[in-house]
Design a protein around this motif. Structure first.
Motif, PDB file in Angstrom:
ATOM      1  N   VAL A 453       0.839  -1.199   0.000  1.00 34.05           N
ATOM      2  CA  VAL A 453       0.000   0.000   0.000  1.00 34.05           C
ATOM      3  C   VAL A 453       0.875   1.251   0.000  1.00 34.05           C
ATOM      4  O   VAL A 453       1.989   1.250   0.529  1.00 34.05           O
ATOM      5  N   ILE A 454       0.339   2.287  -0.617  1.00 33.57           N
ATOM      6  CA  ILE A 454       0.936   3.621  -0.492  1.00 33.57           C
ATOM      7  C   ILE A 454      -0.107   4.501   0.165  1.00 33.57           C
ATOM      8  O   ILE A 454      -1.185   4.739  -0.405  1.00 33.57           O
ATOM      9  N   VAL A 455       0.174   4.932   1.398  1.00 32.33           N
ATOM     10  CA  VAL A 455      -0.699   5.883   2.079  1.00 32.33           C
ATOM     11  C   VAL A 455      -0.314   7.276   1.594  1.00 32.33           C
ATOM     12  O   VAL A 455       0.836   7.696   1.730  1.00 32.33           O
ATOM     13  N   LEU A 456      -1.283   7.981   1.016  1.00 32.93           N
ATOM     14  CA  LEU A 456      -0.989   9.271   0.380  1.00 32.93           C
ATOM     15  C   LEU A 456      -1.941  10.340   0.885  1.00 32.93           C
ATOM     16  O   LEU A 456      -3.163  10.177   0.836  1.00 32.93           O
ATOM     17  N   ASN A 457      -1.374  11.446   1.374  1.00 35.54           N
ATOM     18  CA  ASN A 457      -2.213  12.577   1.790  1.00 35.54           C
ATOM     19  C   ASN A 457      -2.928  13.185   0.586  1.00 35.54           C
ATOM     20  O   ASN A 457      -2.406  13.165  -0.539  1.00 35.54           O
ATOM     21  N   SER A 458      -4.077  13.781   0.849  1.00 32.40           N
ATOM     22  CA  SER A 458      -4.852  14.392  -0.242  1.00 32.40           C
ATOM     23  C   SER A 458      -4.346  15.781  -0.604  1.00 32.40           C
ATOM     24  O   SER A 458      -4.919  16.432  -1.483  1.00 32.40           O
ATOM     25  N   ASP A 459      -3.316  16.244   0.078  1.00 34.81           N
ATOM     26  CA  ASP A 459      -2.730  17.551  -0.267  1.00 34.81           C
ATOM     27  C   ASP A 459      -1.336  17.372  -0.862  1.00 34.81           C
ATOM     28  O   ASP A 459      -0.428  18.154  -0.626  1.00 34.81           O
ATOM     29  N   THR A 460      -1.202  16.299  -1.662  1.00 38.70           N
ATOM     30  CA  THR A 460       0.070  16.024  -2.323  1.00 38.70           C
ATOM     31  C   THR A 460      -0.083  16.118  -3.839  1.00 38.70           C
ATOM     32  O   THR A 460      -1.195  16.107  -4.363  1.00 38.70           O
ATOM     33  N   LEU A 461       1.046  16.180  -4.519  1.00 42.34           N
ATOM     34  CA  LEU A 461       1.101  16.112  -5.977  1.00 42.34           C
ATOM     35  C   LEU A 461       2.148  15.070  -6.353  1.00 42.34           C
ATOM     36  O   LEU A 461       3.249  15.077  -5.800  1.00 42.34           O
ATOM     37  N   VAL A 462       1.806  14.181  -7.269  1.00 37.58           N
ATOM     38  CA  VAL A 462       2.744  13.145  -7.691  1.00 37.58           C
ATOM     39  C   VAL A 462       3.023  13.290  -9.178  1.00 37.58           C
ATOM     40  O   VAL A 462       2.262  13.923  -9.916  1.00 37.58           O
ATOM     41  N   ALA A 463       4.117  12.693  -9.615  1.00 35.93           N
ATOM     42  CA  ALA A 463       4.522  12.776 -11.017  1.00 35.93           C
ATOM     43  C   ALA A 463       4.911  11.394 -11.517  1.00 35.93           C
ATOM     44  O   ALA A 463       5.189  10.479 -10.737  1.00 35.93           O
ATOM     45  N   GLU A 464       4.948  11.242 -12.822  1.00 38.25           N
ATOM     46  CA  GLU A 464       5.219   9.958 -13.455  1.00 38.25           C
ATOM     47  C   GLU A 464       6.495   9.325 -12.898  1.00 38.25           C
ATOM     48  O   GLU A 464       7.529   9.985 -12.770  1.00 38.25           O
ATOM     49  N   GLY A 465       6.386   8.056 -12.550  1.00 32.87           N
ATOM     50  CA  GLY A 465       7.530   7.310 -12.068  1.00 32.87           C
ATOM     51  C   GLY A 465       7.614   7.191 -10.562  1.00 32.87           C
ATOM     52  O   GLY A 465       8.463   6.456 -10.037  1.00 32.87           O
ATOM     53  N   TRP A 466       6.721   7.872  -9.832  1.00 35.76           N
ATOM     54  CA  TRP A 466       6.836   7.866  -8.379  1.00 35.76           C
ATOM     55  C   TRP A 466       6.578   6.488  -7.786  1.00 35.76           C
ATOM     56  O   TRP A 466       7.307   6.033  -6.897  1.00 35.76           O
ATOM     57  N   VAL A 467       5.532   5.813  -8.264  1.00 37.93           N
ATOM     58  CA  VAL A 467       5.207   4.489  -7.728  1.00 37.93           C
ATOM     59  C   VAL A 467       6.338   3.509  -8.036  1.00 37.93           C
ATOM     60  O   VAL A 467       6.770   2.732  -7.167  1.00 37.93           O
TER      61      VAL A 467
END
Length: 1024
Positions: A453-467
């Motif tokens: 699992v990846i727990v992710l805050n709703s006030d974040t921004l992600v970009a291609e390749g992060w996972v």
């Protein structure tokens, strides 16, 4: 401690940041205390002086700002008072601020501005008799026909010459039936859950105050925790502070009401930045508390921070542990290996944080699919931006996304999330009531059991390749339990700075940072003591063995992931940073005004759960294992900014010290000159056991990890500078460096120039002050050796005088040019280096030192109507019948700048009751000693942009610059002239040369001090 010792203590570069902050804070608190005391005794002028000083010493402190706004208004500075209030109200929404802003705007003739402030006051805050009286006056003066307000009981009342019998009322756009009651209108049950109340009346364009913010009016903030004698905490209604909140203690599962309490008493123990906050104390003794966990709910139906909690949890856990150890209770059963996720522990059992773990984790073979869990609660736009960025990076991949709506109070967010998740195939789970971040994560975990699992805050921004990067690091080692990326706001994983607040990047910047992080650190893994819950990758086997987050302890959140990581670590799992990934983090907006209190509460809980936790983290931070990863990323970003201009020189390097002041000003001005020519201006400055490389065109903290330990990393530094194409080294100041710096230009194969700012080239004490703290007279080598032996060096190196002089001579002789600011400096340098040609180049153009014709009339008009700065404290002003000669002293006045001269003069003026006083526009190492004389007032350190107006506000007859060393230029002299003041200077150095050349002041004997100096000063005539 003697005065000279105190000077040296203040200037000692070994002082820690915390020690310096403590000194500054103590001074600010004393200024604030004296300002309040003066205000209470009716001495408004003195209060204004002290509070202005406190505001400079503790910039942006809201309590100081509010008190200062009152003081400014009292002395007639209404525009200044309004400006302070406007600034303050942008940060804090409080009734008294809006009352004053309305009052001050109306008093200044700004009726429209007064009505705008009044509309805000009426719309959000419960009316008081004082605010009703103010509203009636302002509305009458500005021709407002109808206005309304909510009283403390929630009754709506309308006021005006002709109040209609049947206004139209709408709650969130829906018409509602109302009941007339006690001269107002009451609303149907449940109306407290609405957001806006709109009132419309036929024949009236608008009702001032409408729409009324019901959400604000009924809001309740507070925090609860387990205390020594029961449940304790604080709460209040920020928009209805006179109303004591009624709290309900409920069963966490059934919502059954267990107890009702009213917080009547005011709390004296809450520390807050909120001006005039009126917090109420919550206390429920043990004997009144029900057994087990409880929810603590405010009158608006929202739980307080820290709820739910079981106040007796630690006591019960200790009791049960003792029974277990005595064999009364059976030992805890061994978890079944096949069970998906173990339940969270139900006891409060301390698990120490230790440096070494010997346990081996229960690892699983193979990899599992990835699922992303995103709890949502507030802020529609930020949440949707986060979801959109996730969708763009997981589209077409076998990655589940579970969004958990933790009973959001924002209807627009609820609707938008529902639409988005249906459109993009995300799973949406909703809580019936708000249960807090840990519970929301647990809900998601139970939906995706068996997955990574990846727990992710709703006030974040992600970009291609992060996972992919997080997953790669997660499986690079068999015992990796969690992985966390770099972020702008992630505590120990923050980038670029690990110890300062970083700006949140936008979407495009996040994508660039992700690419740069991957280029710098792809595949790299660094062990960290704990993950950060803003974006935490957890492997399925670590999750299965460790269990869920502890929602029973950490309530709304903060610390729950740290507890999880400590439990996992005890089982043998390791936590890794993935510096090859970057995820932006906007910040924590969900907790409102309770954020700091909740963090403090949970930090204490974390330490009790894991004794030694904070020391464990501190030891890791002191070692800074992520430094190399940060520097690699800094290097990638730094190099990407390189300026390439064909065959031209691409960069110059300006070498300076770390003390700011006039040297820094010259460095920055020279950098701008190079930038205008298309040349990249790099700045090198020393730091603790290293040096730091900067780009003058960027902020100072753009690449804070471009630090190089000298001499160990000399090759790394020079290789980088050669790659940047440095074609010139400009040596401004070499204090603070190791000896290698003198060879830098040679190592780069480029020429260098020297810019003389003081006498460090031949004086190891830098300023030509001998053991007695006076001008040394520039003796021969033997005299210099004796001076250093008695008084010590002010440079980092320890080198004998002849070798020191020989090295300086070589660097100066080999320079392309050596620039000095004045002829006096050239003569002094030439006496010690006769074979060097010194080029005199003034640091300022003559026209820039003329009085500011544009501002002079404005200053004259503004400050002639106000008391002279310092006159309230000193008790005399220039407008009184027997005025004192008032001299303005400018800048940071240390010993070399004449502190001792001023102290002697002030003592003599007080003892002989001379008509003489000094106002220092700036600061000193020991303000209190000077001000005790009753003849000195000190404004506090100023910003450069405020210098001229502050000097003008002193209303002095002249400037006195008592520097006792031969300065090479003196920017404060230029400031005095620009402010229109003649200057009194000692016959030393460039100031004397400049005053003689311009005729704009008087030059006096540097041997004068005390009574002899004062006798000269009081006879001076500045009327011409």
């Amino acid at each position: 401690m003697t005065l000279l010792q105190n000077m040296l203590f203040w200037q000692d570069e070994t002082l820690t940041k915390e020690e310096r902050m403590a000194l500054a804070s103590a001074q600010a608190q004393e200024s604030f205390r004296r300002g309040n005391a003066a205000w209470e005794s009716g001495q408004h002028d003195a209060a204004w002086d002290w509070l202005e000083r406190a505001n400079r010493q503790a910039a942006d402190n809201p309590h100081v700002m509010f008190a200062l706004a009152l003081a400014r208004h009292a002395v007639g500075d209404v525009p200044g008072a309004i400006l302070l209030l406007e600034t303050l109200l942008q940060r804090f929404d409080f009734r008294e601020g809006w009352v004053l802003l309305t009052t001050f705007r109306q008093a200044s003739g700004d009726g429209g501005g007064a009505l705008r402030a009044l509309a805000k006051l009426l719309s959000c805050f419960a009316a008081t008799p004082e605010s009703q009286k103010l509203a009636a006056s302002v509305c009458r003066l500005n021709g407002v026909a109808l206005w309304g307000f909510l009283d403390r009981d929630g009754l709506l009342k309308l006021v005006g010459p002709h109040v209609p019998d049947k206004p139209e009322f709408r709650l969130d756009g829906v018409p509602v039936r109302v009941v007339r009651k006690q001269g107002g209108w009451s609303f149907p049950q449940g109306w407290q859950q609405a957001h806006l109340l709109d009132v419309r009346c036929a024949g009236v364009p608008a009702v001032l105050g409408s729409p009324f913010s019901i959400k604000d009016f009924f809001s309740c903030e507070g925090m609860v925790s387990a205390g020594a004698e029961g449940l304790e905490g604080w709460c209040w209604h920020p928009y209805n502070a006179d109303c004591a909140p009624s709290l309900t203690l409920c069963h966490p599962q059934t919502d059954k009401t267990l107890l009702r309490v009213t917080a009547d008493l005011f709390s004296q123990s809450v520390s807050s930045d909120q001006p005039l906050a009126r917090y109420r104390r919550i206390f429920v003794p043990w004997e009144m508390l029900p057994e087990g966990p409880v929810r603590v709910v405010g009158p608006n139906g929202q739980e307080l921070a820290g709820s739910p909690l079981e106040a007796r949890l630690e006591w019960r856990s200790a009791y049960q542990t003792a029974q277990m150890l005595n064999g009364v209770l059976p030992a805890a059963p061994i978890k079944n290996k096949d069970r998906k996720i173990a339940s969270a522990p139900s006891l409060f059992l301390p698990l120490p944080a230790v440096d070494t773990v010997v346990a081996q984790p229960d690892r699983s073979a193979g990899r599992k699919p990835v699922a992303v869990i995103i709890p949502v609660f507030r802020n529609r736009d930020v949440t949707l931006t986060c979801l959109q960025s996730v969708q763009e990076t997981v589209a077409g991949k076998k990655i589940r996304v579970v969004v958990v709506d933790d009973a959001s109070p924002e209807p627009d967010l609820v609707e938008a999330v529902d639409i988005f998740t249906r459109q993009h195939g995300f799973q949406l789970v909703r809580h019936e009531r708000n249960r807090g971040f840990p519970a929301a994560v647990n809900t998601g975990l139970q939906k995706v059991s068996g997955c990574d699992v990846i727990v992710l805050n709703s006030d974040t921004l992600v970009a291609e390749g992060w996972v992919e990067e997080l997953r790669h690091v997660a499986y690079a080692a068999a015992d990796t339990g969690t992985v966390t990326p770099f972020s702008n706001d992630a505590s120990i994983l923050s980038y670029p700075s690990a110890d300062k607040k970083n700006r949140a990047p936008d979407d495009e910047e996040t994508k660039a940072l992700m690419l740069e992080a991957h280029a710098a650190n792809a595949g790299q893994a660094v062990e960290i003591p704990t993950a950060n819950g803003f974006c935490m990758y957890v492997r399925h086997d670590c999750l299965r063995q460790t269990g869920l987050l502890r929602e029973d302890v950490f309530a709304q959140g903060y610390g729950e992931e740290n507890d999880f990581c400590m439990r996992a670590r005890a089982l043998g799992w390791k936590h890794m940073a993935a510096p090859g990934a970057f995820v932006a983090h906007v910040g924590s907006a969900s907790f409102g005004g309770t954020r700091a209190a909740l963090m403090q509460r949970n930090a204490a809980l974390l330490e009790r759960l894991h004794p030694g936790y904070h020391a464990f983290i501190a030891r890791w931070m002191a070692q800074d294992p992520l430094f190399e990863a940060r520097r690699r990323l800094d290097l990638v970003r730094f190099r990407s900014q390189s300026a390439r201009k064909g065959g031209k020189a691409r960069a110059v390097l300006l070498v300076t010290h770390q003390h700011g002041g006039g040297v820094e000003r010259v460095v920055q001005e020279q950098a701008v000159g190079f930038q205008k020519k298309g040349v990249r201006a790099l700045v090198l400055r020393p730091a603790h056991h290293c040096c730091v490389l900067e780009d003058a065109a960027a902020s100072a903290d753009a690449w804070p990890s471009l630090r190089f330990r000298l001499p160990d990393e000399w090759t790394v530094l020079t290789r980088l500078l050669r790659a940047e194409g440095v074609a010139l080294v400009a040596l401004h100041h070499l204090e603070g460096y190791t000896s290698e710096i003198y060879k830098l230009a040679d190592a780069l194969g480029c020429p260098h120039t020297v810019h003389v700012h003081d006498y460090m080239w031949f004086c190891q004490r830098i300023s030509l002050l001998g053991p007695q703290g006076t001008y040394c007279g520039e003796p021969d080598v033997a005299g210099c050796q004796q001076c250093v032996a008695l008084a010590g060096r002010n440079i980092t190196e320890e080198q004998d005088i002849p070798a020191y002089l020989a090295r300086s001579a070589r660097v100066l002789e080999e320079a392309r040019a050596v620039y000095v600011p004045s002829h006096d400096t050239a003569k002094r340098m030439a006496r010690h280096f006769p074979t060097v040609t010194f080029l005199v180049k003034a640091l300022e153009k003559p026209r820039t030192m003329l009085p500011d014709a544009g501002n002079a009339p404005i200053f004259a008009e503004k400050y002639s109507a106000l008391p002279a700065v310092g006159s309230g404290v000193l008790g005399h002003g220039p407008a009184q019948n027997a005025p004192r000669l008032r001299l303005c002293v400018i800048g940071g006045i240390g010993w070399e700048k004449g502190y001792g001269v001023l102290h002697e003069a002030a003592l003599d003026a007080a003892l002989r009751d001379l008509p003489l006083e000094f106002v220092i526009v700036g600061h000193t190492p020991d303000d209190a000693t000077l001000m005790k004389t009753g003849r000195v007032f000190i404004t506090g350190e100023y910003q450069e942009k405020d210098a001229l107006s502050l000097i003008a506000s002193v209303q002095a007859q002249a400037a006195f610059l008592p520097s006792i060393w031969p300065e090479t230029w003196c920017f404060t002299l230029s400031l005095a002239w620009k402010a229109g003041l003649p200057a009194i200077v000692f016959d030393l150095g460039a100031p004397a040369e400049r005053v003689r050349a311009s005729g704009r002041g008087k030059v006096i004997d540097p041997a004068l001090s005390g009574a002899a100096l004062n006798d000269i000063l009081i006879k001076m005539d500045f009327t011409a």
